[in-house]
Design an enzyme around this catalytic site. Structure first.
Site, PDB file in Angstrom:
ATOM      1  N   ILE A  30       0.828  -1.212   0.000  1.00  0.00           N
ATOM      2  CA  ILE A  30       0.000   0.000   0.000  1.00  0.00           C
ATOM      3  C   ILE A  30       0.867   1.268   0.000  1.00  0.00           C
ATOM      4  O   ILE A  30       0.401   2.335  -0.394  1.00  0.00           O
ATOM      5  CB  ILE A  30      -0.944  -0.021   1.237  1.00  0.00           C
ATOM      6  CG1 ILE A  30      -2.186   0.803   0.995  1.00  0.00           C
ATOM      7  CG2 ILE A  30      -0.220   0.406   2.513  1.00  0.00           C
ATOM      8  CD1 ILE A  30      -3.282   0.562   2.030  1.00  0.00           C
ATOM      9  N   ASN A  85      11.740  -8.154   6.882  1.00  0.00           N
ATOM     10  CA  ASN A  85      11.935  -7.422   8.130  1.00  0.00           C
ATOM     11  C   ASN A  85      11.437  -8.306   9.270  1.00  0.00           C
ATOM     12  O   ASN A  85      10.336  -8.859   9.194  1.00  0.00           O
ATOM     13  CB  ASN A  85      11.138  -6.110   8.102  1.00  0.00           C
ATOM     14  CG  ASN A  85      11.661  -5.143   7.056  1.00  0.00           C
ATOM     15  OD1 ASN A  85      12.845  -5.109   6.774  1.00  0.00           O
ATOM     16  ND2 ASN A  85      10.764  -4.359   6.470  1.00  0.00           N
ATOM     17  N   GLY A  91      12.555  -3.814  11.935  1.00  0.00           N
ATOM     18  CA  GLY A  91      11.597  -2.879  11.350  1.00  0.00           C
ATOM     19  C   GLY A  91      10.295  -3.525  10.917  1.00  0.00           C
ATOM     20  O   GLY A  91       9.569  -2.975  10.083  1.00  0.00           O
ATOM     21  N   SER A  93       6.579  -4.194  10.947  1.00  0.00           N
ATOM     22  CA  SER A  93       5.423  -3.475  11.495  1.00  0.00           C
ATOM     23  C   SER A  93       4.155  -4.320  11.475  1.00  0.00           C
ATOM     24  O   SER A  93       3.217  -4.020  12.208  1.00  0.00           O
ATOM     25  CB  SER A  93       5.194  -2.169  10.726  1.00  0.00           C
ATOM     26  OG  SER A  93       4.913  -2.433   9.369  1.00  0.00           O
ATOM     27  N   HIS A  98       6.159 -11.951   6.040  1.00  0.00           N
ATOM     28  CA  HIS A  98       6.004 -11.534   4.640  1.00  0.00           C
ATOM     29  C   HIS A  98       7.365 -11.221   4.061  1.00  0.00           C
ATOM     30  O   HIS A  98       8.263 -10.771   4.766  1.00  0.00           O
ATOM     31  CB  HIS A  98       5.081 -10.312   4.520  1.00  0.00           C
ATOM     32  CG  HIS A  98       5.420  -9.181   5.449  1.00  0.00           C
ATOM     33  ND1 HIS A  98       5.103  -9.212   6.794  1.00  0.00           N
ATOM     34  CD2 HIS A  98       6.064  -8.004   5.244  1.00  0.00           C
ATOM     35  CE1 HIS A  98       5.522  -8.094   7.364  1.00  0.00           C
ATOM     36  NE2 HIS A  98       6.124  -7.347   6.441  1.00  0.00           N
ATOM     37  N   HIS A 100       9.159  -8.832   1.216  1.00  0.00           N
ATOM     38  CA  HIS A 100       9.016  -7.702   0.302  1.00  0.00           C
ATOM     39  C   HIS A 100       9.820  -8.028  -0.955  1.00  0.00           C
ATOM     40  O   HIS A 100      10.990  -8.437  -0.857  1.00  0.00           O
ATOM     41  CB  HIS A 100       9.632  -6.427   0.891  1.00  0.00           C
ATOM     42  CG  HIS A 100       8.983  -5.927   2.147  1.00  0.00           C
ATOM     43  ND1 HIS A 100       8.164  -4.820   2.181  1.00  0.00           N
ATOM     44  CD2 HIS A 100       9.060  -6.359   3.435  1.00  0.00           C
ATOM     45  CE1 HIS A 100       7.759  -4.589   3.422  1.00  0.00           C
ATOM     46  NE2 HIS A 100       8.301  -5.515   4.209  1.00  0.00           N
TER      47      HIS A 100
HETATM   48  P1  DGP Z   1       6.947  -4.475   7.476  1.00  0.00           P
HETATM   49  O1  DGP Z   1       7.206  -3.071   7.912  1.00  0.00           O
HETATM   50  O2  DGP Z   1       8.192  -5.206   6.971  1.00  0.00           O
HETATM   51  O3  DGP Z   1       6.179  -5.253   8.523  1.00  0.00           O
HETATM   52  O4  DGP Z   1       6.016  -4.345   6.188  1.00  0.00           O
HETATM   53  C1  DGP Z   1       4.650  -4.194   6.243  1.00  0.00           C
HETATM   54  C2  DGP Z   1       4.228  -3.613   4.919  1.00  0.00           C
HETATM   55  O5  DGP Z   1       2.832  -3.785   4.795  1.00  0.00           O
HETATM   56  C3  DGP Z   1       4.500  -2.127   4.738  1.00  0.00           C
HETATM   57  O6  DGP Z   1       5.439  -1.956   3.681  1.00  0.00           O
HETATM   58  C4  DGP Z   1       3.165  -1.521   4.380  1.00  0.00           C
HETATM   59  C5  DGP Z   1       2.314  -2.711   4.038  1.00  0.00           C
HETATM   60  N1  DGP Z   1       0.931  -2.589   4.409  1.00  0.00           N
HETATM   61  C6  DGP Z   1       0.448  -2.224   5.635  1.00  0.00           C
HETATM   62  N2  DGP Z   1      -0.890  -2.230   5.615  1.00  0.00           N
HETATM   63  C7  DGP Z   1      -1.263  -2.631   4.365  1.00  0.00           C
HETATM   64  C8  DGP Z   1      -2.528  -2.836   3.733  1.00  0.00           C
HETATM   65  O7  DGP Z   1      -3.609  -2.675   4.322  1.00  0.00           O
HETATM   66  N3  DGP Z   1      -2.510  -3.230   2.436  1.00  0.00           N
HETATM   67  C9  DGP Z   1      -1.347  -3.407   1.754  1.00  0.00           C
HETATM   68  N4  DGP Z   1      -1.438  -3.789   0.468  1.00  0.00           N
HETATM   69  N5  DGP Z   1      -0.136  -3.245   2.311  1.00  0.00           N
HETATM   70  C10 DGP Z   1      -0.103  -2.853   3.599  1.00  0.00           C
END
Ligand code: DGP
Length: 112
Positions: A30, A85, A91, A93, A98, A100
């Site tokens: 997102i 992460n 980092g 969140s 997952h 990336h």
């Molecule tokens: P991390 O910080 O490594 O836990 O990555 C979490 C990622 O998830 C961050 O890059 C933003 C993404 N993200 C958070 N909320 C949503 C969502 O509701 N939809 C999508 N498509 N991505 C999201």
């Protein structure tokens, strides 16, 4: 348990899904940090890379193969980066494992 990525996996929260397999889904981040920024997420709730124990032998490999397939789909012939992460210092969140997949521009090292 109220987990955002579990809700995306179940379809309760919409996402831009681009590929899926028996054990994972891939959707666009997102808040993209590169022209391609895709998340590879296991369907099963696994908190982080640290929880990937013997009982889930094979899942890590499937997620990596999915990352490579997504990179091919998005035409990242010049290369890409795959990041997991993990935990507070890593980092992370969203506490659902997952990967990336980032590409479409040169990446710097070291990361921030
Ligand atoms: P991390 O910080 O490594 O836990 O990555 C979490 C990622 O998830 C961050 O890059 C933003 C993404 N993200 C958070 N909320 C949503 C969502 O509701 N939809 C999508 N498509 N991505 C999201």
């Amino acid at each position: 348990m109220d987990c955002l990525f579990c809700r995306i996996v179940s379809g309760k929260v919409p996402a831009d899904l681009i590929a899926e397999g028996d054990r994972w889904i891939a959707f666009r981040d997102i808040n993209p940090q590169a022209p391609t920024h895709v998340l590879i997420v296991p369907r099963e709730h696994v908190e982080s890379l640290s929880s990937l124990d013997e009982s889930r032998a094979g899942l890590g490999g499937e997620l990596l193969r999915a990352a490579a397939a997504v990179a091919r789909m998005d035409g990242l012939e010049d290369g890409y980066r795959v990041v997991a992460n993990t935990g507070a210092d890593g980092g992370q969140s969203v506490p659902h494992l997952h990967l990336h997949v980032l590409g479409g521009r040169p990446m710097r090292w070291p990361p921030g």
